[in-house]
Design a protein around this motif. Structure first.
Motif, PDB file in Angstrom:
ATOM      1  N   UNK A  53      13.319 -50.032   6.861  1.00  8.56           N
ATOM      2  CA  UNK A  53      11.875 -50.209   6.856  1.00  8.56           C
ATOM      3  C   UNK A  53      11.162 -48.894   7.144  1.00  8.56           C
ATOM      4  N   UNK A  54      11.656 -48.147   8.139  1.00 10.53           N
ATOM      5  CA  UNK A  54      11.008 -46.891   8.514  1.00 10.53           C
ATOM      6  C   UNK A  54      11.174 -45.829   7.440  1.00 10.53           C
ATOM      7  N   UNK A  55      12.373 -45.738   6.870  1.00 13.14           N
ATOM      8  CA  UNK A  55      12.635 -44.676   5.887  1.00 13.14           C
ATOM      9  C   UNK A  55      11.975 -44.947   4.539  1.00 13.14           C
ATOM     10  N   UNK A 140      27.468 -54.630  -4.634  1.00 18.25           N
ATOM     11  CA  UNK A 140      27.185 -53.294  -4.146  1.00 18.25           C
ATOM     12  C   UNK A 140      27.519 -53.293  -2.667  1.00 18.25           C
ATOM     13  N   UNK A 141      28.362 -52.346  -2.224  1.00 19.76           N
ATOM     14  CA  UNK A 141      28.719 -52.255  -0.809  1.00 19.76           C
ATOM     15  C   UNK A 141      27.598 -51.530  -0.068  1.00 19.76           C
ATOM     16  N   UNK A 142      26.922 -52.260   0.820  1.00 20.33           N
ATOM     17  CA  UNK A 142      25.816 -51.701   1.585  1.00 20.33           C
ATOM     18  C   UNK A 142      26.344 -50.865   2.739  1.00 20.33           C
ATOM     19  N   UNK A 252      17.071 -47.495  -3.550  1.00 21.44           N
ATOM     20  CA  UNK A 252      18.531 -47.420  -3.633  1.00 21.44           C
ATOM     21  C   UNK A 252      19.048 -46.171  -2.916  1.00 21.44           C
ATOM     22  N   UNK A 253      18.344 -45.057  -3.091  1.00 17.48           N
ATOM     23  CA  UNK A 253      18.784 -43.801  -2.477  1.00 17.48           C
ATOM     24  C   UNK A 253      18.786 -43.903  -0.957  1.00 17.48           C
ATOM     25  N   UNK A 254      17.792 -44.577  -0.395  1.00 12.16           N
ATOM     26  CA  UNK A 254      17.736 -44.743   1.063  1.00 12.16           C
ATOM     27  C   UNK A 254      18.893 -45.618   1.545  1.00 12.16           C
ATOM     28  N   UNK A 255      19.177 -46.691   0.812  1.00 15.15           N
ATOM     29  CA  UNK A 255      20.282 -47.579   1.184  1.00 15.15           C
ATOM     30  C   UNK A 255      21.622 -46.845   1.101  1.00 15.15           C
ATOM     31  N   UNK A 256      21.777 -46.013   0.071  1.00 20.14           N
ATOM     32  CA  UNK A 256      22.990 -45.199  -0.059  1.00 20.14           C
ATOM     33  C   UNK A 256      23.123 -44.236   1.121  1.00 20.14           C
ATOM     34  N   UNK A 260      27.018 -44.747   5.062  1.00 17.41           N
ATOM     35  CA  UNK A 260      27.997 -44.130   5.965  1.00 17.41           C
ATOM     36  C   UNK A 260      27.478 -43.988   7.385  1.00 17.41           C
ATOM     37  N   UNK A 261      26.165 -43.808   7.515  1.00 17.60           N
ATOM     38  CA  UNK A 261      25.584 -43.706   8.854  1.00 17.60           C
ATOM     39  C   UNK A 261      25.813 -44.985   9.649  1.00 17.60           C
ATOM     40  N   UNK A 262      25.701 -46.132   8.965  1.00 15.16           N
ATOM     41  CA  UNK A 262      25.864 -47.404   9.658  1.00 15.16           C
ATOM     42  C   UNK A 262      27.311 -47.635  10.076  1.00 15.16           C
ATOM     43  N   UNK A 263      28.262 -47.141   9.306  1.00 17.45           N
ATOM     44  CA  UNK A 263      29.668 -47.246   9.708  1.00 17.45           C
ATOM     45  C   UNK A 263      29.885 -46.493  11.017  1.00 17.45           C
TER      46      UNK A 263
END
Length: 341
Positions: A53-55, A140-142, A252-256, A260-263
């Motif tokens: 939401x913020x990004x 799509x792997x989030x 899509x770019x933000x989700x991409x 890895x950050x969420x992992x």
């Protein structure tokens, strides 16, 4: 002059079109998970939704549905494909036949890793071997991450192999082979159902990462933790490919970017949270952590040694690149462990 005026109007119109309108439609995504909101995967959901939401400057809002309120463990990923939820988060080992290669990252025993290392490793393996995972073609792997290795958490104490005989222990999906090798009767059920089964005596304990002692309040019944790491549970947040392709490319770019950050975030959060959980369980509920002596731990090692060989051989016979996958696992574990030191 007329031509210049037209050009000026055209330029002005294009300039306005390039700027986001205050009335631009907000995209709302539904995100489902089977376990309660206080569990670590649900904490990840909340953090991801806030960051997204913020990004995106408020252009994407996420409605969270933890606790099986929209989809349960048994229908999570099919529910995503059927449009019940836009994103579904579940343990891939709950559907062992569906994600055979991904699940190797959890079912192979002997991983001396914390959750951060295991989570980063798992996400990277999916990136590198994704083209050999046809089960992901519709998704799509989030993001993806893991628990720490599972530990026996039981009603009665376990000091040696003989104490395991006749016990019925809950574990997720295809991670049961490690328990079979130790002489335990493995009971497959979701974590959400384990509390009631523990209370009613259907199971004698469970094998899971240790944050559930506090998060699920299992410490009220499971008074003993055996300090011997077993297998991991893999979690994957998946969106249908159809829904993914409907999103604007900048979203899509933000989700991409977040994936890895969420992992990493989830692994770090869980490692810290596990320590708090153990301290709470010991101080408030009298939980005892049982350490195996070296000779006894070696006996367990010997019982489990053939398990990995069988798992990899079976996977290779199914046409999966199991040995290459396992070798890359070991490389990534060493790389990420070294980087964390």
């Amino acid at each position: 002059m007329a031509a210049m005026a037209l050009v000026g109007c055209s330029d002005a119109q294009e300039g306005v079109a390039d700027e986001p309108s205050d009335d631009a439609q907000v995209i709302t995504l539904s995100y489902a998970f089977f376990a309660p909101a206080q569990s670590f995967p649900a904490i990840q959901m909340e953090h991801w939704s806030k960051e997204l939401n913020e990004r995106t400057d408020g252009r994407v809002e996420v409605d969270l549905f933890p606790g099986g309120t929209l989809l349960t463990a048994s229908n999570m990923y099919d529910g995503v494909l059927n449009g019940v939820a836009d994103i579904g988060l579940s343990a891939t080992s709950y559907e062992p036949g569906r994600f055979p290669l991904i699940n190797l990252a959890g079912s192979l025993t002997g991983q001396d890793v914390n959750s951060e290392v295991a989570s980063r490793m798992t996400y990277q393996l999916i990136q590198e071997f994704g083209d050999q995972m046809p089960e992901l073609e519709e998704f799509k792997v989030i993001t993806a991450f893991t628990s720490e290795p599972a530990y026996f958490q039981t009603i009665e104490p376990i000091h040696q192999l003989e104490d395991l005989e006749g016990l019925e222990i809950r574990i997720s999906g295809d991670n049961s082979r490690a328990l079979d090798a130790l002489g335990v009767t493995a009971v497959g059920m979701s974590q959400a159902d384990a509390g009631e089964a523990l209370q009613s005596g259907i199971i004698d304990g469970y094998a899971a990462s240790r944050e559930v002692l506090m998060d699920m309040q299992f410490a009220r019944l499971a008074k003993y933790v055996t300090d011997y790491p077993l297998t991991n549970t893999i979690f994957a947040a998946l969106m249908s490919r159809e829904k993914w392709e409907e999103l604007p490319t900048d979203i899509q770019a933000v989700i991409e970017e977040l994936a890895p950050e969420m992992a990493t975030f989830t692994g770090q959060y869980l490692d810290e949270h596990i320590q708090r959980s153990l301290e709470w369980a010991q101080q408030e509920e009298g939980v005892e952590v049982i350490a195996l002596d070296d000779d006894e731990a070696s006996r367990w090692d010997d019982q489990l040694a053939p398990v990995n060989a069988t798992i990899l051989s079976d996977a290779e016979q199914q046409g999966l690149p199991a040995y290459a996958f396992a070798e890359r696992m070991r490389e990534l574990i060493e790389e990420y462990r070294t980087g964390a030191e």
